[in-house]
Design a protein around this motif. Structure first.
Motif, PDB file in Angstrom:
ATOM      1  N   CYS A   1     -10.899 -10.507   3.729  1.00  0.00           N
ATOM      2  CA  CYS A   1      -9.510 -10.153   3.447  1.00  0.00           C
ATOM      3  C   CYS A   1      -8.659 -10.544   4.655  1.00  0.00           C
ATOM      4  O   CYS A   1      -8.862 -10.042   5.757  1.00  0.00           O
ATOM      5  N   LYS A   2      -7.713 -11.458   4.440  1.00  0.00           N
ATOM      6  CA  LYS A   2      -6.894 -11.971   5.533  1.00  0.00           C
ATOM      7  C   LYS A   2      -5.416 -11.716   5.239  1.00  0.00           C
ATOM      8  O   LYS A   2      -4.942 -11.959   4.130  1.00  0.00           O
ATOM      9  N   ILE A   3      -4.692 -11.242   6.241  1.00  0.00           N
ATOM     10  CA  ILE A   3      -3.247 -11.051   6.094  1.00  0.00           C
ATOM     11  C   ILE A   3      -2.537 -12.353   6.434  1.00  0.00           C
ATOM     12  O   ILE A   3      -2.747 -12.934   7.504  1.00  0.00           O
ATOM     13  N   ILE A   4      -1.678 -12.807   5.543  1.00  0.00           N
ATOM     14  CA  ILE A   4      -0.920 -14.046   5.761  1.00  0.00           C
ATOM     15  C   ILE A   4       0.442 -13.752   6.374  1.00  0.00           C
ATOM     16  O   ILE A   4       0.854 -14.385   7.336  1.00  0.00           O
ATOM     17  N   GLN A   5       1.152 -12.757   5.797  1.00  0.00           N
ATOM     18  CA  GLN A   5       2.454 -12.406   6.351  1.00  0.00           C
ATOM     19  C   GLN A   5       2.878 -11.012   5.889  1.00  0.00           C
ATOM     20  O   GLN A   5       2.423 -10.518   4.850  1.00  0.00           O
ATOM     21  N   PHE A   6       3.757 -10.394   6.685  1.00  0.00           N
ATOM     22  CA  PHE A   6       4.370  -9.116   6.325  1.00  0.00           C
ATOM     23  C   PHE A   6       5.752  -9.396   5.741  1.00  0.00           C
ATOM     24  O   PHE A   6       6.497 -10.240   6.248  1.00  0.00           O
ATOM     25  N   ASN A   7       6.123  -8.692   4.680  1.00  0.00           N
ATOM     26  CA  ASN A   7       7.394  -8.906   4.008  1.00  0.00           C
ATOM     27  C   ASN A   7       8.343  -7.738   4.248  1.00  0.00           C
ATOM     28  O   ASN A   7       7.926  -6.638   4.632  1.00  0.00           O
ATOM     29  N   GLU A   8       9.647  -7.960   4.020  1.00  0.00           N
ATOM     30  CA  GLU A   8      10.661  -6.950   4.312  1.00  0.00           C
ATOM     31  C   GLU A   8      10.521  -5.708   3.448  1.00  0.00           C
ATOM     32  O   GLU A   8      10.945  -4.620   3.835  1.00  0.00           O
TER      33      GLU A   8
ATOM     34  N   VAL B   1      -1.928  -0.544   6.618  1.00  0.00           N
ATOM     35  CA  VAL B   1      -2.351  -1.848   6.095  1.00  0.00           C
ATOM     36  C   VAL B   1      -3.811  -2.122   6.428  1.00  0.00           C
ATOM     37  O   VAL B   1      -4.585  -2.586   5.584  1.00  0.00           O
ATOM     38  N   ASN B   2      -4.213  -1.809   7.657  1.00  0.00           N
ATOM     39  CA  ASN B   2      -5.609  -2.055   8.040  1.00  0.00           C
ATOM     40  C   ASN B   2      -6.580  -1.218   7.218  1.00  0.00           C
ATOM     41  O   ASN B   2      -7.629  -1.704   6.776  1.00  0.00           O
ATOM     42  N   ASP B   3      -6.219   0.076   6.988  1.00  0.00           N
ATOM     43  CA  ASP B   3      -7.072   0.905   6.141  1.00  0.00           C
ATOM     44  C   ASP B   3      -7.058   0.406   4.699  1.00  0.00           C
ATOM     45  O   ASP B   3      -8.066   0.484   3.995  1.00  0.00           O
TER      46      ASP B   3
ATOM     47  N   PHE C   1       0.836  -1.193   0.000  1.00  0.00           N
ATOM     48  CA  PHE C   1       0.000   0.000   0.000  1.00  0.00           C
ATOM     49  C   PHE C   1       0.876   1.251   0.000  1.00  0.00           C
ATOM     50  O   PHE C   1       2.051   1.219   0.411  1.00  0.00           O
ATOM     51  N   SER C   2       0.329   2.358  -0.462  1.00  0.00           N
ATOM     52  CA  SER C   2       1.077   3.617  -0.461  1.00  0.00           C
ATOM     53  C   SER C   2       1.342   4.063   0.976  1.00  0.00           C
ATOM     54  O   SER C   2       0.660   3.640   1.914  1.00  0.00           O
TER      55      SER C   2
END
Length: 580
Positions: free
Chosen positions: A54-61, A16-18, A10-11
């Motif tokens: 909408c589900k978050i699986i993982q955060f990336n570097e 991320v939640n928004d 996202f910008s």
């Protein structure tokens, strides 16, 4: 439900939640603005209009997140078709609050009648080509311009008479050129392949490029089917996935289809916005492709083992109950190293095709080296299948120490023997790997003769050991069986004892106990067996039949199984003795 797996960044102006909330809003309402739905209308919504998840699986570097979007039935393409499904996959890529949008993969909880998957798949192509478990080797018809069909025929005839090529295929951009119309080209190659089949008893497939506008594509397919050819290539990148699906469905059951996806780099090359090769391969299988271009791993293309592994999963693992599709690798495959890398990534269910890699020069030596590598080297499928079969034996994973030696349980003793043979098979693969290092230059094929002899001896010993474990041919890998018979063909000599053993096999195959249960195609092969023919001819005709009979192992009588077992053991011991 449609599950889409995305990698999104996202910008900086949005959390991320928004971002999640924006995604749900634009997908649910079609707008980034709030649209008010009154309570009366809300209550009237049908049961298919479930909330989008909408589900978050993982955060990336790189500040991106891997997400799973769960689309309701009405946005999954279940009613409209693949156009709606693709629209759902791509829709959110246009919004400015998203700076990176990658479609990693997708899945379906269940499919509708709109999606039937491959009609024939891997086994259908193998049945048509008569190639049981080997990787298939193909030749691309080159060049694509200034086509001299007479010259091409001369070269092809010599190549195809080696019996090492399983199919020919049109160049991806050759459909209906002015210098050689599709009717002229198809009629010519149809006649050539019929001649080869009559002379060599080998069914070589011809994959015809029908990647054209729908009307012309249908004309090409109908014309070809009337000539007895029913294998075709289509390109959904240029034609559109919906158009390709329409054609496949129209000729379902009458034709086999390969999807080449040439030009996919514009949508699959890694950037901030792309669709993965895995997702594209899955789309191809969804619309009915029996075979799909993957890779290749070679110097001129940006693919690696991980990408091909992911494509193999999309094409050949369980997906909506569809039949698995062949993986096809093509492009700059000009040496044995490239073939090895591609087979290592995909396994045995791969079609390897080459243009200049075969047509440029010295194709005889090249083909022998290529076929050696494709059939033997680093083919994990064989060892994996045998390992899986052995792992199913009673108590094999739980027994330790010298309990094997104390027990009288025949199942346990058999399991130990089978495990020992598995170790022998792994040793065999290492032997071939060593031999492979000598085949990197096809001009040097004679250098690996010694290593090849050792490997063949190990194969024969392995097969004899398996046959000694049982009175019948059950539980013997088809690929291994065929390999052994090919080795036998290369070693056998004319002699009274040799002829007597081969004739015993032929008489068994021609017995009523066999011919009454096998299909027409197998019966035709059996009918061609003649005890008065040369021993090499008899071995050559016998090779394709034995693996086919393994498909009927439950129906074959015990007597037939025992006779085949005993005669094959005698034959193997004989050729091993002759080599020494």
């Amino acid at each position: 439900m449609l599950h889409v797996y995305l990698r999104i960044r996202f910008s900086d102006s949005i959390s991320v939640n928004d971002g999640k909330k924006h995604l749900i809003k634009v997908l649910s309402t079609g707008s980034s603005k709030d649209i008010v739905v009154n309570s009366k209308s809300q209550n009237m919504l049908c049961g298919f209009h479930k909330e989008l998840e909408c589900k978050i699986i993982q955060f990336n570097e790189d500040k991106s997140v891997d997400m799973e979007m769960v689309f309701p039935y009405c946005l999954s393409g279940a009613n409209v078709g693949v156009s709606e499904l693709i629209g759902s996959l791509l829709y959110c890529s246009v919004f400015s609050f998203i700076e990176r949008y990658v479609i990693l993969d997708f899945s379906l909880d269940e499919t509708s009648e709109l999606y039937k998957g491959p009609e024939f798949g891997i086994q259908g192509i193998r049945n048509k080509s008569g190639v049981c478990q080997y990787p298939l080797l193909g030749t691309i018809l080159k060049p694509r311009t200034r086509i001299d069909i007479a010259r091409q025929n001369d070269v092809l005839k010599e190549i195809l008479e080696t019996k090492l090529v399983d199919y020919i295929i049109d160049d991806e951009l050759v459909v209906n050129p002015l210098c050689c119309s599709f009717k002229e080209r198809i009629r010519n190659y149809s006649d050539l392949l019929k001649s080869i089949k009559n002379n060599n008893n080998k069914n070589i497939l011809y994959w015809i490029n029908a990647s054209a506008d729908i009307e012309l594509a249908q004309n090409i397919i109908e014309y070809s089917i009337n000539l007895g050819i029913n294998t075709f290539c289509l390109n959904p990148i240029s034609m559109g996935f919906s158009a390709v699906k329409y054609i496949i469905d129209k000729f379902r059951g009458k034709a086999l289809f390969m999807i080449n996806n040439v030009g996919r780099g514009v949508i699959t090359r890694k950037s901030d916005y792309y669709i993965s090769e895995k997702a594209l391969a899955r789309l191809s299988r969804l619309i009915g492709a029996d075979a799909v271009y993957t890779g290749p791993i070679s110097s001129n293309y940006p693919y690696d083992i991980q990408i091909l592994n992911e494509e193999r999963i999309a094409l050949q693992n369980d997906f909506c109950g569809f039949k698995p599709s062949f993986a096809v690798t093509s492009g700059d495959i000009v040496n044995c190293v490239n073939i090895t890398d591609n087979i290592k990534a995909i396994g045995s269910n791969i079609m390897v095709q080459m243009g200049s890699g075969i047509l440029s020069y010295d194709y005889g030596d090249k083909l022998n080296a290529y076929k050696f590598v494709a059939d033997y080297a680093l083919n994990d499928a064989i060892a994996n299948e045998i390992a899986f079969a052995f792992s199913q034996k009673k108590h094999v994973d739980s027994l330790e120490g010298d309990y094997y030696m104390k027990t009288q349980d025949p199942n346990i003793k058999r399991a130990k023997q089978l495990n020992e043979l598995l170790q022998k098979q792994l040793y065999l693969r290492n032997e071939y790997k060593n031999a492979l290092t000598l085949t990197r230059d096809p001009q040097e094929t004679t250098k690996f003769n010694t290593e090849l002899d050792k490997c063949e001896d190990t194969i024969i010993d392995f097969m004899i050991s398996l046959l000694n474990l049982s009175d019948v041919l059950d539980n013997i890998d088809e690929h291994l069986c065929k390999e052994v018979l090919v080795i036998t063909q290369s070693r056998i000599v004319e002699g009274e004892e040799e002829n007597q053993i081969i004739n015993e096999i032929i008489q068994t195959l021609k017995s009523e106990n066999v011919v009454q249960i096998v299909d027409n195609e197998t019966n035709k092969k059996i009918d061609n067996l003649d005890i008065n023919a040369s021993i090499n001819n008899k071995i050559e005709l016998t090779i394709p039949i034995i693996p086919l009979l393994l498909n009927y192992k439950m129906e074959l009588s015990l007597e037939v199984k025992q006779r085949l077992n005993n005669t094959i053991k005698k034959l193997l011991n004989l050729v091993k003795k002759e080599k020494k």
